[in-house]
Structures are given as C-alpha cells and as structure tokens.
Design an enzyme around this catalytic site. Sequence first.
Site, PDB file in Angstrom:
ATOM      1  N   LYS A   1      33.855  74.582 104.135  1.00  0.00           N
ATOM      2  CA  LYS A   1      34.936  74.147 103.273  1.00  0.00           C
ATOM      3  C   LYS A   1      36.188  74.527 103.454  1.00  0.00           C
ATOM      4  O   LYS A   1      37.408  74.189 103.602  1.00  0.00           O
ATOM      5  CB  LYS A   1      34.685  74.257 101.927  1.00  0.00           C
ATOM      6  CG  LYS A   1      33.507  73.343 101.233  1.00  0.00           C
ATOM      7  CD  LYS A   1      33.374  73.588  99.824  1.00  0.00           C
ATOM      8  CE  LYS A   1      32.039  72.823  99.361  1.00  0.00           C
ATOM      9  NZ  LYS A   1      31.652  73.053  98.016  1.00  0.00           N
TER      10      LYS A   1
ATOM     11  N   GLU B   1      18.660  72.620  99.463  1.00  0.00           N
ATOM     12  CA  GLU B   1      19.846  73.454  99.221  1.00  0.00           C
ATOM     13  C   GLU B   1      19.234  74.551  98.204  1.00  0.00           C
ATOM     14  O   GLU B   1      20.072  75.621  98.111  1.00  0.00           O
ATOM     15  CB  GLU B   1      20.808  72.584  98.303  1.00  0.00           C
ATOM     16  CG  GLU B   1      21.836  72.101  99.056  1.00  0.00           C
ATOM     17  CD  GLU B   1      23.118  71.693  98.116  1.00  0.00           C
ATOM     18  OE1 GLU B   1      23.058  71.556  97.155  1.00  0.00           O
ATOM     19  OE2 GLU B   1      24.244  71.537  98.896  1.00  0.00           O
TER      20      GLU B   1
ATOM     21  N   HIS C   1       4.968  53.258 110.561  1.00  0.00           N
ATOM     22  CA  HIS C   1       5.366  52.320 112.001  1.00  0.00           C
ATOM     23  C   HIS C   1       6.514  53.407 112.618  1.00  0.00           C
ATOM     24  O   HIS C   1       7.258  52.914 113.471  1.00  0.00           O
ATOM     25  CB  HIS C   1       5.975  50.926 111.891  1.00  0.00           C
ATOM     26  CG  HIS C   1       4.815  50.179 111.522  1.00  0.00           C
ATOM     27  ND1 HIS C   1       4.083  49.379 112.018  1.00  0.00           N
ATOM     28  CD2 HIS C   1       4.193  49.922 110.195  1.00  0.00           C
ATOM     29  CE1 HIS C   1       3.162  48.645 111.408  1.00  0.00           C
ATOM     30  NE2 HIS C   1       3.115  48.856 110.206  1.00  0.00           N
TER      31      HIS C   1
END
Lengths: 402, 402
Positions: A391, A249, A275
């Site tokens: 938003k 961010e 792995h």
Amino acid sequence: MQYQHNFNPSISDEDVFTQIQAEREHIGYYNLVHQETSALKEYASSVNQKNIVVIGIGGSTLGTYAIYKFLKYSKNLTKKLHFLETTDPIDIQSKIKNIDLEDTLFIVISKSGTTIETVSIFKYINSLVTCDKNNSVVITESDSKLNEYAKANNIKSFEIPKNVGGRFSVFSAVGLLPLAIVGIDIDELLFGAKTAYDSFFNKEDTYERIVKKARFFVEYKNSFNINVLFSYSSRLDGFNNWYIQLWGESLGKVDINSTRQGLTPIGIIGPIDQHSFLQLIVEGRRDKTVTVIKVNDFENNLKIPQVELRGLEELNYIDNIEFAYLINKQADATIESIRNLGDIPCDVITIDRVSERSIAALMYEYELLTSVCAKFMYIDAYNQPGVEAGKVILKEKLQTGR
Amino acid sequence: MQYQHNFNPSISDEDVFTQIQAEREHIGYYNLVHQETSALKEYASSVNQKNIVVIGIGGSTLGTYAIYKFLKYSKNLTKKLHFLETTDPIDIQSKIKNIDLEDTLFIVISKSGTTIETVSIFKYINSLVTCDKNNSVVITESDSKLNEYAKANNIKSFEIPKNVGGRFSVFSAVGLLPLAIVGIDIDELLFGAKTAYDSFFNKEDTYERIVKKARFFVEYKNSFNINVLFSYSSRLDGFNNWYIQLWGESLGKVDINSTRQGLTPIGIIGPIDQHSFLQLIVEGRRDKTVTVIKVNDFENNLKIPQVELRGLEELNYIDNIEFAYLINKQADATIESIRNLGDIPCDVITIDRVSERSIAALMYEYELLTSVCAKFMYIDAYNQPGVEAGKVILKEKLQTGR
C-alpha cells in the site's frame, strides 16, 4: 547463566479454551451474536430502491456474497444485490451497464474508510448519479474519513466496531445491513451463529470438533500445508472465497519465535473440479487435507428425464434420477475414493438444509476454527501486517507518477 | 550381482527438448497449430441462433471460457456463449432461465462421449426443446457413443483426435468451433499459438524461458510446492481456472520411481485478492512461487473523476487517474513488495494488448511449459488415472441405489 527463549511450549486444549475465553473480552466478532438488530431492520425496511450495490472489497464483501449466493435461489428476494469490488475498468463498466442507477441504493463499506478501490469506484459513481442521503449509506469505523464524509453530507452511517476485523465482520452491519435490505432474515442468521457460539463456549460438540480439528491441522502443518475445501454445490462458491480470505489472512503470519506459519486454503466446487483438481489430490504429493461439504436437501426435485438417446443407451441407468441425488452421490463417490487411499486426511460437513441458520452456523464455526488454530500456532489471527508495504509503495507510485 | 533401478537420472535441457520433439509425433496438441480451419468456419457461418450453449465439463469448457472471457468485452460479438457444466440443479435452472432455448444452438462436447454430467444435462435439455440437426452439434472422439448418437440422428459432428487430451484441446474443435461461432477470429488464435510453437521449436526465446522456468519449478518442487498465478485483470479469471486444471491434472502424478509428484496451482485476481491471499504470500511459509500477469493496454480510458468528497480529501491524489493505470500500478506495487522480501520466486508476464494472438500465445506457452515440467519430473502429463476410481464407485452407487 541465563536462558532466554519463547520456543512454543506445548499448549493444552484447556489452555486454548481459556485464551479464547479471555480474547472474547477484547476481540469483537465473538459477541456479534448478541447484537441488537432493530436499527438495521428499521433502515432496511425504509429502502425503496430495487438494486442494492455494495461498494467494497475483501472483508467488506466476501461474507455478504457468501450468504447471498447460498440463499438467493431459495428465497423470494425482491431486491438484487451487486458488488463493485475491483479497479478493473472492464469489470466496473460491464457490471454497471446492467443496473438502473436511478433505482439503486449504494452501500459504501470500508473499515479504514480510505480503501483506495472503494473510494475510486465511489468517486466514479458520483460522476454518474447524485449520491446523497436518499440513495447512499456508509458502513465504516466511527472515526474514519469515510464517516466524516457521511457526517458532512448528512448520510446515514453504520459502525464497524474497531475490534471487529474485516474478515470477521460478516455478522456486523457489514453483512447484516445489505442482507436485511434484500430480504434475508438476519435474526435467523444470528440465531444460527449463536448456536455455534453456545455449543463452543459450553464445551459441547462444536468445541470438541473444532479443537480436535485445529490441533490436527497445526500438528501436521508441515506435512499437510494445504487445506482443500471441496464444496458440492455451486451455491457455496462464495463461501469458498470467504474461507480463503479468512484462512489465508488470519493464519499466514510470523509466530512468536519469528517462524513463518501458514496453512494454504484452496476452494473447489464439485462435480466441476473433479475434472480439474481431483487428479492432483489423488495421485499428487501428500500435502493436502480435504474437507468435503455436502448439502443434504437441495429443496429441488429437478430430474434427469427418461429420454432415449440412440447410441447412448448404456447411460440409461441415470434416467429418472434427481440431479440433487446425483450430485450427492458424486460427493459420496469422491469421499469414498479418497478414503480408500488411506493416506489423505478427509472430513465431511453435511449441511442439512438451505437456510439462514445453517450457513451462519457454518461460517461462525469456521471463524472459531480459525481463532483456535491461531492459538495453537502462537500467532495473531486478527492483524495483516504483510499487506501494508504494498500500500505504501502504491501510494508513492501514484503520488510521484513513477 | 545385479543392480536394477530407474532412479531419475539427471536430465539435460537438450534431452528434454529431444523428448518433446519425439513426443510431437504422437501427442496431438502440438500440431493443432497447423490445422485447416475452413470446415469449422463454414459451419460457424451457417449458425443462425443467437445463443450458443456449450454442454460439457472440465477440458471441454475451461479453455473456451478462458478465451471468451478475455476477449468478449473488446469484440463486438453478436452471439452469447453460455456453459452448462455442473449437475447442481440450482445452477442448471438459474442459467437456463435466462436463455431463449428456441433461439439456441447446443454444442455437446465430451471426449469419451459418455461423461455423466454432460449426458445428464443434454437429456434434460431434450425434455425442454427438440434437439436435432437444426439446433445441435456434437464434438467427440470418432468412435464414441456420443458420435453414434450424432450419426443415428443425422447431427453434425466434429472430432476430438484421440491423441489430444481434454485439457490440451482448446485449439481443437472443442475451443475453436464455439469461439468461431460467436465471432472470434480462430485463425488469429492459431497464429498466436503458432508464434509460441515456432519460437519454442526453433529454440528461440520461448524455448529459453520455458526450459529455465520448468527446471526451476521441478528442482525446487519440495521447497515451493505451490505455484500462484496472480492475474491483474478480472478478464483473466477463466485463464486462471484453465491453468489450474492444466497444471493440476497434468503434473499430479506418480513418477517412474513410484514417487508422488505434483505442483499445486492457485489462481488469484488482483487487486481483489490483495485483500485476501496476499498476506499469506508475504508473511506465510515460503512454499509458494508467484507469477504475476499484467495487461499492458486495457483498451479502456475510464477515469477516476475529479469529484470532491468532503472528509475524504486526503485521497484526492487519485483524481483524474485512469482505472487501467491504477490497476497496473497496483500490480507493480505488489511485485515490488514481493521482490523486496528477497525470498519468494516471482516472475512477471505482461500481455501487450487484448487480442486473439496474445491470449492464444500465452495459453500455448503454458501447455508447452506443462509438457516440459512433466519431462523433468519423469511423469506422463497426458493421462489422469487418479479420477477413474471415483467414476467406478459412482456408477456402482447409481446402479445399485446404495
């Protein structure tokens, strides 16, 4: 003729340091290390509930969880900390199922005060249990709607200063209040953070390290656009997630010349991700730097016992080895194999021991590193304009039902 | 004069399909969909223990956990599945603390049979409780040391075929046995996988989708070297981690022209990571593709109640909305905001409902997608030579104590 441009001029380490010093006057996180903590500790000591539920998301929870996860196995914490973050109904229900809500303090954290996830969950909690000054506390900006709610209901409220961004807020009340309540020594946390602060602003080793590292990251950002944090302890998974938000961010921005910047953070855990992700690091494109984090003293002497498994005798060389020794040797083997390749930038951070001071110093150093990288990149580390559009769209969708 | 080269020739969709068809004869995962499951189900129904502990790492656990996490909240599972993966002593102890070892079946899984993490943990378990045919079962290759151990101790053993790689083994006994034991319908899983198999090999929509997507990923791999999986449900976090291993280990390779290849997988969860990673996607460098995964029917009607919070009235528009509706609208808003930018490749996968068939079809489709990408990239998807060097160094360190 006239020439007008703001192509990034070359910037010296000294310029960056001067800018950071200037920024310290108006960006709030720097001075959190000088904070007075008695009000936080006083409130913490008054809490009787056994369960502490933080309702918040992103910067309101990630730092707190990072510290809690790192320390909780080594401290005798008498209270349990839970986090309600997501709007996923399955997640909410499965977490709540295991908590005695009648014996719970709810800490509602939202910087803006109107975070939709946080308010949704808090509304739901209100339908399950009466929320009032006896079992609720709020952490928010002083002029937010959430603070109005607190005032209207006589609920205690702690402030997030306006100039402290969510992802830089772990050493404000956001992190310190819940951590103090469960029994973590917040003065020791601030002591650790202040060690990094002093060393940086006195231009000691923290300064040297951070400026060199940031300059490298930024100079080579087009070759190595991905930064992998390879933490060799499961107790650092919260730290990894906090780092991802801080880095992503803060540095994913458009710079002063309208050029997209961004370094992509990846957090992996050793030996599990040996792995999974290591093959890509070793043989894949050279687009990654690797920072390995080790914990020197696990404060744990659990051993691989001398157990004879018929057929598996060839592995007897691991008998009587401590697991902590093994995991550190696994880290060393990974570091050595990466360094042997000769073309992957790799640095190593070793945490001496599991303590408030060490995790706080590490986190504060990463905050400083992020700020310094942003200066080299000519971007603003402290805003997040890119998430606003979503938003607005969401609000419209919900209000119009489309 | 002589000219010798193997510069990658252009490869047609048809060539890739022919190669995959040929590969189906010797790469084992393709034909797992045709498997006979009665032996697995018979063993599963004989298990009396309440706790099932899988001891394994990487490909031995990631796929099983992905399916278990996706389904466990929707099924009435009578047994609990746990995973012991890492050598971190804190992690081992904190997990074991909550399990009644006397009422536990241990499933020891290692393809090679000598995975150091797995054997270390199993040795430790042996020092806590007697492990024998009554509470232990092994899954490994037929000629491994672990299988010798099983034979020597009369412990039941299931086979991982040699030609099924660990990260492609979820539909072998590796995944099916533990999942059958806890009560998941493994025939339904195979049915779902076979749907994807049939659609691909009959050149129906799965084929069309996969070949187009793989071609795009490979053609643009130097622009978009990072692939973000943005899953809008916390129950998909296991799937994200499985995807990271599958993608990273399979595609991080050197190709036939000694050129490093690799697409970097990142898994994030919505809406949590809207508050962490989304800013970087939206404003950062254009080096990422985004795949959003949604779950259409959460089979959950948990609602945001109509609770009046004084001061927070402006958020009353969320009252009476179901959380499942909200999270899907959050996904839609994210998709719309990314698409509005116009320069980020973004596709959407919608899972109709939470079922064995849907998760298996999705996972099998991702395995096929990985195989097809590897063909376009002229690499071998099924080996992992890059992690061997570290293993050799580790063994030497442990044996010599350096």
